[in-house]
Design a protein around this motif. Structure first.
Motif, mmCIF file in Angstrom:
data_model
loop_
_atom_site.group_PDB
_atom_site.id
_atom_site.type_symbol
_atom_site.label_atom_id
_atom_site.label_comp_id
_atom_site.label_asym_id
_atom_site.label_seq_id
_atom_site.Cartn_x
_atom_site.Cartn_y
_atom_site.Cartn_z
ATOM 1 N N THR A 70 0.850 -1.190 0.000
ATOM 2 C CA THR A 70 0.000 0.000 0.000
ATOM 3 C C THR A 70 0.889 1.246 0.000
ATOM 4 N N HIS A 72 0.731 3.658 2.003
ATOM 5 C CA HIS A 72 1.123 3.889 3.390
ATOM 6 C C HIS A 72 2.388 3.093 3.746
ATOM 7 N N THR A 101 -9.555 3.207 -9.036
ATOM 8 C CA THR A 101 -9.220 4.158 -7.974
ATOM 9 C C THR A 101 -7.772 4.624 -8.101
ATOM 10 N N THR A 103 -4.755 6.235 -5.601
ATOM 11 C CA THR A 103 -4.310 6.589 -4.257
ATOM 12 C C THR A 103 -3.070 7.455 -4.396
ATOM 13 N N TYR A 104 -3.103 8.610 -3.751
ATOM 14 C CA TYR A 104 -1.982 9.532 -3.835
ATOM 15 C C TYR A 104 -1.526 9.923 -2.441
ATOM 16 N N GLY A 105 -0.238 9.841 -2.223
ATOM 17 C CA GLY A 105 0.325 10.256 -0.948
ATOM 18 C C GLY A 105 1.479 11.201 -1.197
ATOM 19 N N ILE A 140 -2.322 10.819 2.678
ATOM 20 C CA ILE A 140 -2.636 9.808 1.664
ATOM 21 C C ILE A 140 -4.141 9.782 1.437
ATOM 22 N N ARG A 141 -4.569 9.896 0.184
ATOM 23 C CA ARG A 141 -5.999 9.880 -0.118
ATOM 24 C C ARG A 141 -6.279 8.969 -1.309
ATOM 25 N N THR A 142 -7.493 8.411 -1.323
ATOM 26 C CA THR A 142 -7.918 7.570 -2.451
ATOM 27 C C THR A 142 -9.151 8.192 -3.102
#
Ligand SMILES: [Mn+2]
Length: 199
Positions: A70, A72, A101, A103-105, A140-142
């Protein structure tokens, strides 16, 4: 300088140019994709020269090694590997083609903008800080994406005011990149961007 890749799920191009007159580019990037996902990272090493390059390269190698994990977990690993190093700001993107989807962090001044064909923009506000730093600073968001969505991740060396509208106005990522050419020649820093379109 510009590299392009295309699959049935994504078209993307990467561009990197070092600061004029500098032997080392402090920015690094990495991309990989298969039938299920796309993973990429852009990192801007703190300061300049070889120590900056070393930190941003460690991040890219770590993302490569832990790309199955992930976002994270990837951040945690980067944090570990950067202990005692100069440090870097970073943006890590994972696209899941099956779930549709993204996911960007990120931490620090690397920027990400997503433009959805429905007209919506998603652009997480960058946080202060850098890696290795306090874990709570990593955001971090999805999000879900639609077919045709376009995105850019870039370091602060790309200093253009029209990035958001460029994503909306141009139908191809090549045209978007063309619009940034004058900012490449006017650069005062290392400059890296990745532009993509999802299908
Ligand atoms: Mn920079």
């Amino acid at each position: 300088m510009i590299q392009y890749q295309e699959t049935e799920h994504i078209q993307f191009l990467t561009c990197q140019v070092g600061k004029v007159g500098s032997a080392y580019c402090g920015d690094s990037f990495f991309t990989c994709t298969d039938e299920h996902r796309f993973v990429c990272v852009v990192a801007d090493g703190l300061g300049s020269g070889q120590a900056a390059r070393e930190s941003s390269e460690i991040i890219c190698q770590t993302v490569k090694q832990y790309q199955q994990e992930t976002v994270h977990e990837i951040f945690k690993q980067c944090h570990k590997k950067l202990k005692g190093k100069r440090g870097a700001t970073v943006g890590i993107l994972k696209v899941d083609f099956v779930d549709k989807t993204i996911t960007y962090g990120s931490v620090g001044n690397v920027r990400f903008i997503l433009y959805l064909p429905s007209g919506e923009y998603i652009y997480p506000i960058p946080t202060a800080g850098y890696l290795p730093g306090k874990m709570k600073k990593y955001r971090i968001r999805t999000f879900s994406y639609e077919k045709g969505s376009k995105f850019i991740i870039h370091t602060d060396g790309l200093y253009a005011s029209n990035i958001k509208t460029a994503l909306k106005d141009h139908s191809s990522i090549h045209e978007i990149a063309k619009g940034f050419n004058k900012f490449l020649s006017d650069r005062t820093d290392d400059l890296t961007y990745i532009i993509g379109q999802l299908f």
